[in-house]
Design a protein around this motif. Structure first.
Motif, PDB file in Angstrom:
ATOM      1  N   LYS A 405       0.907  -1.206  -0.021  1.00 20.52           N
ATOM      2  CA  LYS A 405       0.190  -0.028   0.069  1.00 20.52           C
ATOM      3  C   LYS A 405       0.693   1.206  -0.147  1.00 20.52           C
ATOM      4  O   LYS A 405       1.772   1.521   0.810  1.00 20.52           O
ATOM      5  N   GLY A 406       0.782   1.985  -1.048  1.00 21.12           N
ATOM      6  CA  GLY A 406       1.567   3.259  -1.154  1.00 21.12           C
ATOM      7  C   GLY A 406       3.085   2.541  -1.360  1.00 21.12           C
ATOM      8  O   GLY A 406       3.364   1.914  -2.074  1.00 21.12           O
ATOM      9  N   LYS A 407       3.902   3.284  -0.706  1.00 26.03           N
ATOM     10  CA  LYS A 407       5.302   2.914  -0.745  1.00 26.03           C
ATOM     11  C   LYS A 407       5.600   1.704   0.095  1.00 26.03           C
ATOM     12  O   LYS A 407       6.716   1.180   0.224  1.00 26.03           O
ATOM     13  N   TRP A 408       4.721   1.335   0.813  1.00 24.48           N
ATOM     14  CA  TRP A 408       5.080   0.216   1.675  1.00 24.48           C
ATOM     15  C   TRP A 408       4.566  -1.062   1.407  1.00 24.48           C
ATOM     16  O   TRP A 408       3.598  -1.265   0.692  1.00 24.48           O
ATOM     17  N   LYS A 409       5.516  -2.292   1.935  1.00 25.40           N
ATOM     18  CA  LYS A 409       5.373  -3.606   1.231  1.00 25.40           C
ATOM     19  C   LYS A 409       5.614  -4.288   2.633  1.00 25.40           C
ATOM     20  O   LYS A 409       6.514  -4.286   3.260  1.00 25.40           O
ATOM     21  N   LEU A 410       4.586  -5.250   2.960  1.00 23.61           N
ATOM     22  CA  LEU A 410       4.781  -6.203   4.148  1.00 23.61           C
ATOM     23  C   LEU A 410       4.598  -7.698   3.724  1.00 23.61           C
ATOM     24  O   LEU A 410       3.686  -7.897   3.020  1.00 23.61           O
ATOM     25  N   GLU A 425      10.024   2.893  -1.734  1.00 22.96           N
ATOM     26  CA  GLU A 425      10.458   4.501  -2.397  1.00 22.96           C
ATOM     27  C   GLU A 425      11.717   4.659  -2.168  1.00 22.96           C
ATOM     28  O   GLU A 425      12.573   5.168  -3.005  1.00 22.96           O
ATOM     29  N   LEU A 426      12.348   4.193  -1.016  1.00 28.01           N
ATOM     30  CA  LEU A 426      13.700   4.177  -0.741  1.00 28.01           C
ATOM     31  C   LEU A 426      14.761   2.887  -0.920  1.00 28.01           C
ATOM     32  O   LEU A 426      15.862   3.101  -1.010  1.00 28.01           O
ATOM     33  N   ASP A 427      13.673   1.771  -0.926  1.00 23.67           N
ATOM     34  CA  ASP A 427      14.455   0.412  -0.988  1.00 23.67           C
ATOM     35  C   ASP A 427      13.773  -0.432  -1.967  1.00 23.67           C
ATOM     36  O   ASP A 427      13.339  -1.449  -1.636  1.00 23.67           O
ATOM     37  N   ILE A 428      13.819  -0.041  -3.206  1.00 29.31           N
ATOM     38  CA  ILE A 428      13.457  -1.069  -4.249  1.00 29.31           C
ATOM     39  C   ILE A 428      13.973  -2.636  -4.111  1.00 29.31           C
ATOM     40  O   ILE A 428      13.289  -3.356  -4.778  1.00 29.31           O
ATOM     41  N   GLN A 429      15.161  -2.637  -3.826  1.00 29.44           N
ATOM     42  CA  GLN A 429      15.756  -4.031  -3.706  1.00 29.44           C
ATOM     43  C   GLN A 429      15.419  -4.717  -2.419  1.00 29.44           C
ATOM     44  O   GLN A 429      15.751  -5.849  -2.283  1.00 29.44           O
ATOM     45  N   GLU A 430      14.575  -4.139  -1.687  1.00 27.26           N
ATOM     46  CA  GLU A 430      14.061  -4.880  -0.496  1.00 27.26           C
ATOM     47  C   GLU A 430      15.164  -5.563   0.281  1.00 27.26           C
ATOM     48  O   GLU A 430      15.491  -6.657   0.779  1.00 27.26           O
TER      49      GLU A 430
END
Length: 470
Positions: A405-410, A425-430
């Motif tokens: 949701k938005g920039k966050w992924k859980l 948004e800051l960490d596309i590489q997870e």
């Protein structure tokens, strides 16, 4: 008596006028309906195309198409491998509603390494589900599926008038004729499957150019077995130059796919169909990391990290989409069904899980922020311990669910209850799990995920596997 005759003549005239007018408007409405060409490539990764930044594989036709289209850089497959993704795209329903979570058995990998008994997988899409093909058939379209079907024995029973090459098979036995495909006659020895599929698709377009048609073009390529044309493989042997991130055979397959999409687009132009044809291009899941690196995304096909579910996605329709653009708006394969129905001006309630992108595409209306969900109560074995980039070397996927949701992924994992949170948004590489730094965001997303699972009756595996060895 004369008056009666005049009255009868008047009534008949009115009836004839009504019929003619009705036929005229019906014909006009039919002419205005867009043709639909939906190209679904198998296992094509987010990072595998020139316009998405690939430095090795040549895709000039898709690069040009991207300049004429709306390109979604945050587009997601509905699942990390092919069967569930295709089932969800064609029904507009997320995986818990049709029960297809993987290909074949959900007990993938070694029994002793599976802590839980996975949820049983459904392998065939049941005919009580309404497909996109059926919805379009009901509204005057003639439909063809040309290529990989993989959801049942025969797509003719699920909304298609023409089936060429589609069976329950998930990949070809050979990309060179003879194909050994019961739904596709062999061509001359050595004929290339991607070329043949395209020729059949063009023949369908030519034959049905005067009526609204839906061409579902699910290429078998670029799925394994890796088999490219010899001259292209030699070209990419030089370009790849032993760089393990890329594959010469895969590059050859990607370029052949691109060339054939160019043939489709050229045919639409030559037949004066380009303006009123809605073209949708995407992949069924992320690229296979063991074959082609999805950098900067993490992992690949079979994983619910970004590399496994983020895909290329573009839409072109010159008659309605006036402004090509690149957008970061998150979208899903679940949005294809409602978008197409909106485009053909059908507003029946199919109770779909996606949203129509039509207002965004044609009028630039903002897509309301929403949560995207994935559910995978199954196991999927690993392929390459290094390139898989999984949580452990045994599985690309262990049972769990994901929400963005938005920039966050859980990510939630059912075996040990682990939670991972990433700021895309800051960490596309997870790379950096920030769940400990943002407990309130974890709580918010986790609650949304639990509510969604309840509302969709998503099954969660809880039974322990007695054969598991820790």
């Amino acid at each position: 008596m004369v008056i009666k005759k005049k009255s009868i003549f008047f009534v008949i005239s009115i009836l004839i006028c009504s019929i003619v007018t009705s036929c005229y408007y019906k014909k006009k409405e039919q002419i205005n309906k867009p043709n639909i060409v939906f190209i679904l490539v198998d296992d094509l990764g987010w990072s595998d195309l020139g316009f998405m930044g690939n430095p090795v594989y040549d895709t000039p036709n898709l690069d040009l198409l991207s300049k004429e289209s709306v390109v979604f850089t945050n587009a997601y497959a509905t699942a990390a491998n092919c069967a569930p993704s295709r089932a969800s795209i064609l029904t507009g329903l997320n995986t818990p509603k049709h029960g297809i979570y993987t290909v074949g058995s959900s007990k993938r990998g070694k029994d002793i390494n599976r802590k839980l008994i996975p949820i049983k997988n459904t392998t065939i899409l049941k005919e009580n589900f309404t497909t996109l093909g059926e919805a379009l058939q009901e509204n005057g379209y003639i439909n063809a599926t040309v290529g990989k079907w993989h959801l049942s024995e025969n797509p003719i029973t699920q909304g298609f008038n023409v089936n060429i090459g589609g069976t329950t098979a998930g990949h070809p036995k050979s990309y060179f004729s003879p194909y050994k495909n019961k739904a596709l006659k062999d061509g001359p020895k050595g004929e290339y499957l991607t070329d043949r599929i395209t020729t059949e698709a063009i023949n369908f377009i030519v034959k049905n150019k005067k009526k609204p048609f839906f061409l579902y073009l699910p290429y078998y390529t670029v799925h394994t077995p890796l088999q490219g044309k010899e001259e292209l493989v030699k070209k990419y042997d030089i370009k790849v130059n032993e760089d393990s991130r890329f594959s010469a055979k895969y590059g050859a397959m990607v370029e052949s796919m691109d060339a054939n999409i160019g043939r489709i687009l050229t045919s639409l132009k030559e037949l004066n169909l380009e303006k009123n044809t809605l073209v949708i291009f995407t992949s069924d899941n992320g690229g296979l990391a063991a074959v082609s690196s999805q950098f900067p995304l993490k992992a690949g096909k079979g994983s619910y990290y970004e590399g496994g579910i983020r895909v290329p996605f573009l839409v072109k329709w010159p008659a309605k989409i006036k402004q090509p653009k690149i957008t970061e708006t998150p979208v899903s394969g679940l949005d294809i069904f409602p978008t197409v129905m909106d485009a053909v001006n059908v507003h029946k309630d199919y109770s779909l899980d996606g949203v129509s992108l039509f207002p965004f595409l044609t009028k630039n209306k903002v897509v309301k922020e929403r949560a995207l969900f994935w559910h995978f109560p199954i196991y999927l074995q690993g392929i390459n311990k290094v390139k898989d980039q999984a949580r452990d070397p045994l599985f690309r996927t262990r049972p769990g669910s994901v929400i963005r949701k938005g920039k966050w992924k859980l990510h939630e994992y059912f075996e040990d209850g682990a939670i991972e949170l990433y700021n895309l948004e800051l960490d596309i590489q997870e790379k950096n799990d920030v769940s400990k730094k943002h407990p309130e965001k974890v709580k918010e997303l986790y609650n949304l995920l639990k509510v969604w699972r309840t509302n969709t009756n998503a099954p969660v595996p809880k039974e322990l596997n007695k054969n598991y060895i820790e």
